[in-house]
Scaffold this active site. Structure first.
Site, short mmCIF file in Angstrom:
data_model
loop_
_atom_site.label_atom_id
_atom_site.label_comp_id
_atom_site.label_asym_id
_atom_site.label_seq_id
_atom_site.Cartn_x
_atom_site.Cartn_y
_atom_site.Cartn_z
N ALA A 116 13.70 65.65 61.57
CA ALA A 116 14.52 64.98 60.56
C ALA A 116 13.76 63.86 59.85
CB ALA A 116 15.77 64.40 61.23
N LYS A 117 12.67 63.39 60.47
CA LYS A 117 11.83 62.34 59.89
C LYS A 117 12.65 61.15 59.40
CE LYS A 117 8.17 65.64 58.84
NZ LYS A 117 8.81 66.93 59.09
N ARG A 118 13.57 60.68 60.23
CA ARG A 118 14.43 59.57 59.86
C ARG A 118 13.77 58.23 60.14
NH1 ARG A 118 16.69 63.61 57.91
NH2 ARG A 118 18.92 64.00 58.02
N ASP A 140 8.96 64.68 53.36
CA ASP A 140 8.45 65.74 54.23
C ASP A 140 7.36 66.46 53.45
OD1 ASP A 140 8.33 67.98 56.14
OD2 ASP A 140 10.27 67.25 56.82
#
Lengths: 277, 277
Positions: free
Chosen positions: A95-97, B99
Site C-alpha cells: 500500500a506504500k502508506r 508507486d
C-alpha cells in the site's frame, strides 16, 4: 505471524517466493469476466495453484482501488480466503502508506486489524512518527521502501548526503533506531545485486522484500549471493507478472504453477547450496 | 479545474482556506451516529456551512479507509456531493500515494477519473516515474510532499545533501523539471515561516498546500509574509480539526462556520493589505 514462523515456513517449503497479486482485468483470462467477482476468482485460482510453492502473497492495493468499492470487496475476499484456507501464508498489503502520526495509526488499523494482513508496505519520506504507529503492532511487520527498482528509484534515494552516504542507506540506518524496529523489513529492488552487500552491512538480519526479479530483469542468484542471511534467510523474492500472467487462457492457474515451481526449484537449490534447508 | 479558475475563486471569496475533512467518529457529534451514513452526514453539514468561506476541501483518505468499504462509500458520496452542489470548489484527495509507473497510473485514474477529484497528494520517494503518471492528467493537479509539519518531518526531508541543500529543496527543484510539471503543487508545513522564503526562491509561482496553521501551531501571517505570491496568491491554507471539531454538540456546523469565518476574515485582510483582492 512471527519471524520464527515465517522462517520455519521457508525451510519447510524450501521457498522464499512471494507472489504479487496485481490483478489487471485487461490481462486476465476472458472466461473469468462473466463470474460475479472476476478479481477474486482469478486470485483464488492462482492461490490454490501456488500456495505450496510460495510463502507470501502481496496484493498491490492500487490495483484494487482502481476498481472502486468493488475492488475493495475483492481485496477483502482475497485476504479472507488466504487467512481461512492457508493461515501459514505471510500476507503483505503493498500500500506504500505514510502520514502524520494519528493518520498512520488509522492506516495501520485498516490493514492490520480490519483486513488482517501480516504486513504493510510504507514510505519513509515523512520520518519516524509516520512509521512508528505501524511498528507498534505486535507480530505485524512494516516493510519500508528503501531502494526501489523503478526507473526513477535513484532520483532521490540515490542522492548522496553530506556524509557521502546515499539517502537509502541513511533511511535504513535511521529507521533501525526507531521504537519497535524489530518489526521492520525493507523493500530493496533487485536491479543491482551489489547494492545488497552495502545494505547487509547496515541491516544484517532484516528481512528484505525484493521486487524486480524476472520481468524487471534482476537475477535471483545475484540477489542471494549478497542478500541471503544464513540464519534466517532474510529474503522474500516477489514475482507478479511473470507468474500470474504466464497464460491468458483457461490454463492460467496451471501456467502460474509451472512458473512458480521454476522459481521454487531455484530457491531450493540456493538453500541447499548454502546448507540452509 | 484550471489555476486561473482557482485564483478567480480565491479573489471572489477573499479566501484561500482549505477545510480538511478528516472525520473520526469518536470526535463527531453523537446525534449523527444514528443516521445511515454518519461520516457523509457530518461532511455534508460542514460543507453546507462553510462552502462560501473556503475554496477547497481535503478529505484525508486514511480516515475513510479505516472504516473499510463503508468508509469508501462515504468518501464517494462526499466528493459527489461537492462536485454536484459546489462545482467551483477545488477538491483534494489527501492520499499520499506513489508507486512504480503503471501502478501510479492506476492510482491516478482512481482519484482523478473514478472519484473525480481535482487533485491528489503524492509522496516523492520513488522519483519521477512514480509522479509523472499523475501529472499527465490535464486540468488535474498533483500535490507532492515537500516539507511536512509532523514531528519526524525533518528526519529525512531536512538532511543536507552533498551540495549542502536539504533534501526537500532538491525534491522541489528536481520535480519542476519533470514532464507536465505545470500541474505540480507542493505540501509545505507551516511550522517555520522562514522556510517559505527559501522555497519561493526555487518555486516562485507554485501553489503550496499548507497544513499546520492553528492546531499544529503555525502562524497564518508568518506563512503569508514569505509564501504569498502577489500574482496568483499561490497558497492554500488547510485547517482540519480547528474547524470541523469546533463543537461536538448539535451546533457543530455552525461552530465550524464561525471558525472558518475567522480564518477567512484574516485572509481577506492579508489579501487587501497586499492589494490583491
Amino acid at each position: 505471524m512471527t519471524i520464527t514462523e515465517l522462517v520455519g515456513e521457508i525451510k519447510k517449503k524450501k521457498s522464499f517466493l512471494c507472489v504479487g497479486l496485481d490483478v489487471d482485468l485487461t490481462k486476465t483470462p476472458s472466461h473469468l469476466l462473466n463470474t460475479e467477482d472476476p478479481i477474486f476468482e482469478f486470485n483464488k485460482q492462482i492461490i490454490d495453484a501456488t500456495h505450496h510453492l510460495a510463502v507470501a502473497y502481496k496484493p498491490n492495493t492500487a490495483f484494487y482501488e482502481a476498481y472502486g468499492i468493488k475492488g475493495w470487496q475483492s481485496l477483502d475476499k482475497t485476504i479472507n480466503y488466504i487467512n481461512q484456507n492457508y493461515p501459514e501464508i505471510f500476507t503483505i498489503a503493498d500500500a506504500k502508506r505514510g502520514d502524520i502520526g494519528n493518520t498512520s495509526t488509522m492506516y495501520a488499523k485498516a490493514f492490520f486489524e480490519d483486513l488482517n494482513f501480516d504486513s504493510v508496505t510504507v514510505a519513509p519520506y515523512m520520518g519516524s512518527d509516520s512509521v512508528e504507529p505501524f511498528l507498534a503492532f505486535k507480530d505485524k511487520f512494516t516493510i519500508m521502501l528503501a531502494l526501489t527498482s523503478n526507473k526513477g528509484g535513484l532520483d532521490f534515494q540515490g542522492k548522496d548526503l553530506i556524509n557521502n552516504k546515499p539517502l537509502y542507506k541513511e533511511v535504513i540506518k535511521t529507521s533501525l533506531t526507531w521504537n519497535n524496529s524489530e518489526n521492520l523489513m525493507f523493500v530493496v529492488g533487485a536491479t543491482k545485486a551489489e547494492y545488497f552487500k552495502g545494505i547487509r552491512e547496515i541491516a544484517p538480519n532484516s528481512f528484505l522484500l525484493v521486487p524486480g526479479v524476472g520481468a524487471q530483469g534482476g537475477s535471483l542468484e545475484g540477489v542471494c549471493e549478497f542478500g541471503l542471511n544464513k540464519e534466517n534467510i532474510g529474503l522474500l523474492i516477489n514475482s507478479s507478472r511473470g507468474i500470474i500472467y504466464a497464460s491468458k487462457g483457461e490454463d492460467f492457474a496451471n501456467a502460474a504453477q509451472i512458473e512458480a515451481q521454476k522459481l521454487q526449484a531455484q530457491m531450493a537449490k540456493i538453500l541447499a547450496d548454502n546448507n540452509i534447508a
